[in-house]
Design a protein around this motif. Structure first.
Motif, mmCIF file in Angstrom:
data_model
loop_
_atom_site.group_PDB
_atom_site.id
_atom_site.type_symbol
_atom_site.label_atom_id
_atom_site.label_comp_id
_atom_site.label_asym_id
_atom_site.label_seq_id
_atom_site.Cartn_x
_atom_site.Cartn_y
_atom_site.Cartn_z
ATOM 1 N N ASP A 102 80.206 93.051 -5.218
ATOM 2 C CA ASP A 102 80.333 92.232 -4.014
ATOM 3 C C ASP A 102 78.959 92.075 -3.378
ATOM 4 O O ASP A 102 78.205 93.039 -3.279
ATOM 5 C CB ASP A 102 81.299 92.896 -3.025
ATOM 6 C CG ASP A 102 81.634 91.984 -1.853
ATOM 7 O OD1 ASP A 102 80.804 91.884 -0.933
ATOM 8 O OD2 ASP A 102 82.723 91.383 -1.853
ATOM 9 N N PRO A 103 78.591 90.877 -2.929
ATOM 10 C CA PRO A 103 77.249 90.693 -2.372
ATOM 11 C C PRO A 103 77.024 91.407 -1.054
ATOM 12 O O PRO A 103 75.866 91.633 -0.661
ATOM 13 C CB PRO A 103 77.152 89.164 -2.182
ATOM 14 C CG PRO A 103 78.559 88.695 -2.114
ATOM 15 C CD PRO A 103 79.346 89.616 -2.993
ATOM 16 N N VAL A 104 78.081 91.799 -0.374
ATOM 17 C CA VAL A 104 77.936 92.397 0.950
ATOM 18 C C VAL A 104 78.562 93.785 1.028
ATOM 19 O O VAL A 104 77.938 94.736 1.511
ATOM 20 C CB VAL A 104 78.568 91.478 2.032
ATOM 21 C CG1 VAL A 104 78.729 92.221 3.355
ATOM 22 C CG2 VAL A 104 77.702 90.239 2.235
ATOM 23 N N ASP A 105 79.787 93.921 0.567
ATOM 24 C CA ASP A 105 80.584 95.114 0.858
ATOM 25 C C ASP A 105 80.245 96.272 -0.072
ATOM 26 O O ASP A 105 81.106 96.786 -0.798
ATOM 27 C CB ASP A 105 82.074 94.763 0.751
ATOM 28 C CG ASP A 105 82.956 95.842 1.367
ATOM 29 O OD1 ASP A 105 82.461 96.617 2.203
ATOM 30 O OD2 ASP A 105 84.147 95.900 1.012
ATOM 31 N N THR A 106 78.988 96.714 -0.036
ATOM 32 C CA THR A 106 78.555 97.814 -0.886
ATOM 33 C C THR A 106 77.297 98.438 -0.297
ATOM 34 O O THR A 106 76.787 97.977 0.725
ATOM 35 C CB THR A 106 78.317 97.323 -2.330
ATOM 36 O OG1 THR A 106 78.125 98.436 -3.196
ATOM 37 C CG2 THR A 106 77.090 96.421 -2.407
ATOM 38 N N GLU A 107 76.788 99.460 -0.942
ATOM 39 C CA GLU A 107 75.539 100.127 -0.542
ATOM 40 C C GLU A 107 74.433 99.723 -1.499
ATOM 41 O O GLU A 107 74.557 99.904 -2.712
ATOM 42 C CB GLU A 107 75.733 101.646 -0.579
ATOM 43 C CG GLU A 107 74.472 102.466 -0.401
ATOM 44 C CD GLU A 107 73.983 102.523 1.038
ATOM 45 O OE1 GLU A 107 72.944 103.135 1.286
ATOM 46 O OE2 GLU A 107 74.664 101.934 1.919
ATOM 47 N N ARG A 108 73.356 99.158 -0.960
ATOM 48 C CA ARG A 108 72.252 98.695 -1.804
ATOM 49 C C ARG A 108 70.992 99.499 -1.517
ATOM 50 O O ARG A 108 70.726 99.870 -0.372
ATOM 51 C CB ARG A 108 71.998 97.206 -1.596
ATOM 52 C CG ARG A 108 73.192 96.376 -2.040
ATOM 53 C CD ARG A 108 72.905 94.905 -2.112
ATOM 54 N NE ARG A 108 74.109 94.204 -2.600
ATOM 55 C CZ ARG A 108 74.390 94.007 -3.871
ATOM 56 N NH1 ARG A 108 73.552 94.424 -4.804
ATOM 57 N NH2 ARG A 108 75.501 93.383 -4.230
ATOM 58 N N SER A 109 70.241 99.752 -2.581
ATOM 59 C CA SER A 109 68.981 100.472 -2.473
ATOM 60 C C SER A 109 67.840 99.468 -2.475
ATOM 61 O O SER A 109 67.706 98.674 -3.414
ATOM 62 C CB SER A 109 68.822 101.448 -3.646
ATOM 63 O OG SER A 109 69.758 102.493 -3.541
ATOM 64 N N VAL A 110 67.048 99.532 -1.436
ATOM 65 C CA VAL A 110 65.971 98.566 -1.262
ATOM 66 C C VAL A 110 64.673 99.329 -0.999
ATOM 67 O O VAL A 110 64.666 100.313 -0.260
ATOM 68 C CB VAL A 110 66.277 97.633 -0.067
ATOM 69 C CG1 VAL A 110 65.154 96.637 0.156
ATOM 70 C CG2 VAL A 110 67.595 96.911 -0.283
ATOM 71 N N ALA A 111 63.596 98.890 -1.615
ATOM 72 C CA ALA A 111 62.278 99.417 -1.270
ATOM 73 C C ALA A 111 61.780 98.662 -0.038
ATOM 74 O O ALA A 111 61.879 97.439 0.040
ATOM 75 C CB ALA A 111 61.309 99.231 -2.431
ATOM 76 N N ARG A 112 61.243 99.390 0.913
ATOM 77 C CA ARG A 112 60.815 98.751 2.158
ATOM 78 C C ARG A 112 59.796 97.639 1.908
ATOM 79 O O ARG A 112 59.866 96.574 2.518
ATOM 80 C CB ARG A 112 60.242 99.792 3.116
ATOM 81 C CG ARG A 112 61.295 100.737 3.680
ATOM 82 C CD ARG A 112 60.699 101.708 4.684
ATOM 83 N NE ARG A 112 61.715 102.632 5.180
ATOM 84 C CZ ARG A 112 62.530 102.383 6.197
ATOM 85 N NH1 ARG A 112 62.435 101.229 6.823
ATOM 86 N NH2 ARG A 112 63.423 103.268 6.582
ATOM 87 N N MET A 113 58.822 97.906 1.036
ATOM 88 C CA MET A 113 57.814 96.885 0.774
ATOM 89 C C MET A 113 58.425 95.664 0.101
ATOM 90 O O MET A 113 58.063 94.521 0.407
ATOM 91 C CB MET A 113 56.685 97.449 -0.088
ATOM 92 C CG MET A 113 55.605 96.444 -0.447
ATOM 93 S SD MET A 113 54.790 95.682 0.991
ATOM 94 C CE MET A 113 53.503 96.898 1.317
ATOM 95 N N THR A 114 59.371 95.874 -0.791
ATOM 96 C CA THR A 114 60.018 94.751 -1.464
ATOM 97 C C THR A 114 60.805 93.906 -0.473
ATOM 98 O O THR A 114 60.723 92.669 -0.485
ATOM 99 C CB THR A 114 60.924 95.253 -2.600
ATOM 100 O OG1 THR A 114 60.162 96.082 -3.479
ATOM 101 C CG2 THR A 114 61.515 94.097 -3.386
ATOM 102 N N LEU A 115 61.569 94.562 0.387
ATOM 103 C CA LEU A 115 62.317 93.828 1.404
ATOM 104 C C LEU A 115 61.359 93.078 2.327
ATOM 105 O O LEU A 115 61.628 91.936 2.728
ATOM 106 C CB LEU A 115 63.194 94.787 2.209
ATOM 107 C CG LEU A 115 64.043 94.161 3.321
ATOM 108 C CD1 LEU A 115 64.971 93.089 2.769
ATOM 109 C CD2 LEU A 115 64.835 95.234 4.065
ATOM 110 N N ARG A 116 60.239 93.692 2.640
ATOM 111 C CA ARG A 116 59.230 93.021 3.472
ATOM 112 C C ARG A 116 58.768 91.719 2.798
ATOM 113 O O ARG A 116 58.662 90.672 3.448
ATOM 114 C CB ARG A 116 58.047 93.952 3.703
ATOM 115 C CG ARG A 116 56.898 93.355 4.516
ATOM 116 C CD ARG A 116 55.810 94.419 4.647
ATOM 117 N NE ARG A 116 54.621 93.932 5.323
ATOM 118 C CZ ARG A 116 54.447 93.888 6.633
ATOM 119 N NH1 ARG A 116 55.431 94.274 7.432
ATOM 120 N NH2 ARG A 116 53.315 93.474 7.168
#
Length: 449
Positions: A102-116
């Motif tokens: 699901d694109p929303v209803d889950t837990e996603r791991s993101v690198a801060r620099m990548t999200l930036r």
């Protein structure tokens, strides 16, 4: 009613500020962001942030659809398990998390620099770098002017503080709204993910996010961050064709140095650390981490020893003091600038994104004349302050992020440790309780009321 759409000044190009900027621009509202860093690649922002349903929902609302899809494609492999382990890597508990279908209803791991880098995409005309905010002036005509260290100024109809825990805007606007030391210190490290370092981790730990309840009040968290690109930035074999097309077209990958790694953070009460811990860096900080974890499993200690010295970072954990409601004006705040919270519940970034989506929604109503600008700001603050500070309180009372936690007491701490391990152990072994634990995890991280 407002005769024209407002021009919004955002101080700080962090997660919440940039999400707000996208939401406003998508609504046709004029916006400018002012960031103290000189370039889009500055800042040690490579560590993991967990984005739950609340955060993903806000991003989907504010970002252009193709950029939201790019955000999903840039996320690291999602954790399959939430584990609780001892410092000797013995499994106390393991909960199976939801798949990331699901694109929303889950837990996603993101690198801060990548999200930036995702959030900076296509914002070259909006974000102004090397702009250190110093003060603002609220003028008689209803506008507000921001002043910067280089002598320049910017004038708009609303100024939004998105400049983090040490917000200069907050110091001027709400001098009584203060943060305090939570009493704990983190040492964050990043280890390159190689065939050798991967073999140091049992499968469930390698595939999950693991909370380490160590003896003596030393705790930790470990998570493997694995992306769709390799050490050279080339796409890996087997990447979904749609994701591959998005990533090939995404300019942010050229600015993002993030590669596969293992995040390992240790923390404890500040009393366990030397007084100069916040001044330590590199090998000196890693040696301190190794001294504090003498009784940990050799594999965990080897990971610490193999950490990138340049990535080792000491963090003094802070928390905001509750502040009574204030009279709304042409200045407002979001994220850590108003409700800094400890990492105890892992919802700081999600709450900042929630703020951004809510404020964007309110300002759209002001832009269409359905509300005055001040009423839109007031309605945003009336909702944001209660939920924001509720999460501040929740975070302070979870996972030993409060330095006065019983976990750190000499005698009581042993009992608290046994109690915590026992709770997780029983909960994970009783199917009904395990399901409730996982459902509650997502409910909390997806809450909107």
């Amino acid at each position: 009613m407002s005769p024209r759409p407002p021009h919004v000044l955002i101080i700080g190009a962090g997660t919440g500020g940039l999400c707000l900027a996208h939401g406003l621009r998508r609504a046709g509202i004029s916006v400018a962001v002012y960031e103290r860093y000189r370039t889009r690649g500055e800042g040690l922002l490579g560590y993991r942030v967990g984005i739950g349903p609340t955060g993903s929902r806000a991003l989907r609302e504010c970002l252009p659809p193709r950029l939201f899809d790019t955000y999903l494609a840039t996320c690291a492999r999602s954790p399959r398990y939430f584990n609780v382990i001892t410092q000797r890597m013995r499994q106390t508990a393991s909960f199976t998390l939801r798949p990331d279908t699901d694109p929303v209803d889950t837990e996603r791991s993101v690198a801060r620099m990548t999200l930036r880098q995702v959030l900076l995409t296509d914002m070259e005309d909006v974000v102004h770098f090397d702009k250190t905010f110093t003060r603002y002036e609220q003028r008689d005509d209803g506008t507000v002017t921001a002043h910067f260290a280089d002598g320049s100024t910017a004038t708009g109809d609303l100024l939004v503080a998105a400049d983090g825990t040490h917000s200069a805007v907050r110091r001027q606007y709400l001098p009584h709204a203060v943060t305090r030391d939570a009493g704990t210190v983190n040492i964050a490290t990043r280890i390159p993910l190689t065939p050798h370092t991967r073999r140091l981790l049992p499968p469930r730990i390698e595939q999950g996010i693991s909370l380490i309840f160590g003896t003596g009040g030393m705790m930790g968290v470990l998570h493997v961050m694995e992306f769709k690109w390799d050490a050279d930035g080339a796409l890996k074999p087997g990447v979904d064709p749609a994701d591959a097309a998005l990533l090939r077209a995404w300019p942010g990958l050229h600015h993002d140095p993030t590669r596969d790694n293992i995040n390992l953070v240790i923390w404890s009460t500040a009393r366990r650390f030397p007084p100069d811990v916040l001044q330590r860096r590199g090998e000196d900080l890693l040696m301190l981490a190794l001294r504090l974890t003498r009784n940990w499993h050799p594999h965990l200690r080897e990971l610490l020893a193999r950490s990138d010295p340049g990535s080792a970072l000491p963090i003094k954990v802070s928390t905001s003091e509750p502040v009574p409601p204030w009279k709304s004006s042409t200045v407002t705040l979001l994220g850590d600038a108003i409700h800094t919270m400890t990492p105890g519940r892992g919802v700081g970034a999600n709450t900042a994104l929630r703020d951004a989506a809510l404020l964007s929604r309110q300002l759209r109503l002001a832009a269409t004349g359905d509300k005055t600008l001040l009423q839109a700001v007031a309605d945003y603050e009336a909702a944001m302050v209660p939920y924001g500070f509720a999460r501040v309180a929740d975070s302070l009372n979870r996972s030993g992020t409060n330095g006065d936690d019983r976990m750190y007491k000499p005698v009581v701490g042993r009992l608290a440790l046994l109690g915590a391990r026992g709770y997780f152990g029983v909960t994970s072994r009783v199917p009904r309780l395990a399901r409730k634990f996982v459902n509650d995890f997502y409910t909390y991280r997806g809450e909107e009321d």
